[in-house]
Design a protein around this motif. Sequence first.
Motif, short mmCIF file in Angstrom:
data_model
loop_
_atom_site.label_atom_id
_atom_site.label_comp_id
_atom_site.label_asym_id
_atom_site.label_seq_id
_atom_site.Cartn_x
_atom_site.Cartn_y
_atom_site.Cartn_z
N ARG A 183 -4.72 -5.72 2.11
CA ARG A 183 -3.53 -6.48 1.76
C ARG A 183 -2.31 -5.56 1.70
O ARG A 183 -1.22 -5.89 2.20
N LYS A 184 -2.51 -4.38 1.08
CA LYS A 184 -1.42 -3.42 1.01
C LYS A 184 -1.03 -2.91 2.41
O LYS A 184 0.16 -2.79 2.75
N GLN A 185 -2.07 -2.62 3.21
CA GLN A 185 -1.80 -2.16 4.57
C GLN A 185 -1.08 -3.23 5.39
O GLN A 185 -0.14 -2.93 6.15
N PHE A 186 -1.50 -4.48 5.19
CA PHE A 186 -0.85 -5.57 5.91
C PHE A 186 0.60 -5.71 5.45
O PHE A 186 1.49 -5.98 6.26
N LEU B 293 2.46 -3.01 7.03
CA LEU B 293 2.63 -3.37 8.44
C LEU B 293 3.73 -4.40 8.62
O LEU B 293 4.59 -4.29 9.53
N LEU B 294 3.74 -5.42 7.76
CA LEU B 294 4.78 -6.45 7.85
C LEU B 294 6.16 -5.85 7.59
O LEU B 294 7.15 -6.18 8.27
N SER B 295 6.19 -4.95 6.61
CA SER B 295 7.49 -4.30 6.31
C SER B 295 7.96 -3.47 7.50
O SER B 295 9.15 -3.49 7.89
N THR B 296 7.02 -2.75 8.13
CA THR B 296 7.37 -1.93 9.29
C THR B 296 7.83 -2.80 10.45
O THR B 296 8.83 -2.49 11.14
N ASP C 177 -11.91 -4.31 -3.42
CA ASP C 177 -11.09 -3.10 -3.21
C ASP C 177 -10.62 -3.01 -1.76
O ASP C 177 -9.43 -2.71 -1.49
N LYS C 178 -11.56 -3.27 -0.84
CA LYS C 178 -11.18 -3.23 0.58
C LYS C 178 -10.15 -4.31 0.89
O LYS C 178 -9.19 -4.07 1.66
#
Length: 202
Positions: free
Chosen positions: A162-165, A168-171, A156-157
């Motif tokens: 992965r979603k946060q990354f 972040l990559l999108s940002t 889960d973490k």
Amino acid sequence: SFSPDEVIRKRLLIDGDGAGDDRRINLLVKSFIKWCNSGSQEEGYSQYQRMLSTLSQCEFSMGKTLLVYDMNLREMENYEKIYKDIENSIAAAHEKISECKKQILQAKRIRKNRQEYDALAKVIQHHPDRHETLKQLEALGKELQNLSHIKENVEDKLELRRKQFHVLLSTIHELQQTLENDEKLSEAEESQETQMEAEAKQ
């Protein structure tokens, strides 16, 4: 030379037991002839006594022979009984030997089984008992369940990271695009100012 029958006859005549009957019969015949030819009464009476004595000896010999014959029959019966007893004993011995062989085979089989049981018992002794094994299995099950929960938490973490990354990559990508647009806009403005300055100098 004498024939075998004559030799046997001579031996029987010399022997008092085997050939006595023939000799006594011959004496009885001679005594009877003398008694028939006797002249005086005394001589006749003497020959008569001799014949009675010879007859008594013959009767005694015949009785003795009958007794020996009966004894031989009893001995033969006794020998037959002993022979049957020996045969029965031999048969019983064979049966006993056969039974002993069966017992020996059974004893060997039991001994082999005991050796195998002892070997299995030694192997079993090197392993924990069933209760201890169940406790260990229960502890391992709990540990496996905990590890499964830990794995789920880690997954889960990892998915969250992965979603946060990805965000972040999108940002970063959007920020980079914005910076590139700003840079192009600045270059366009500078180019426009330079052109206006050149036109003003003319």
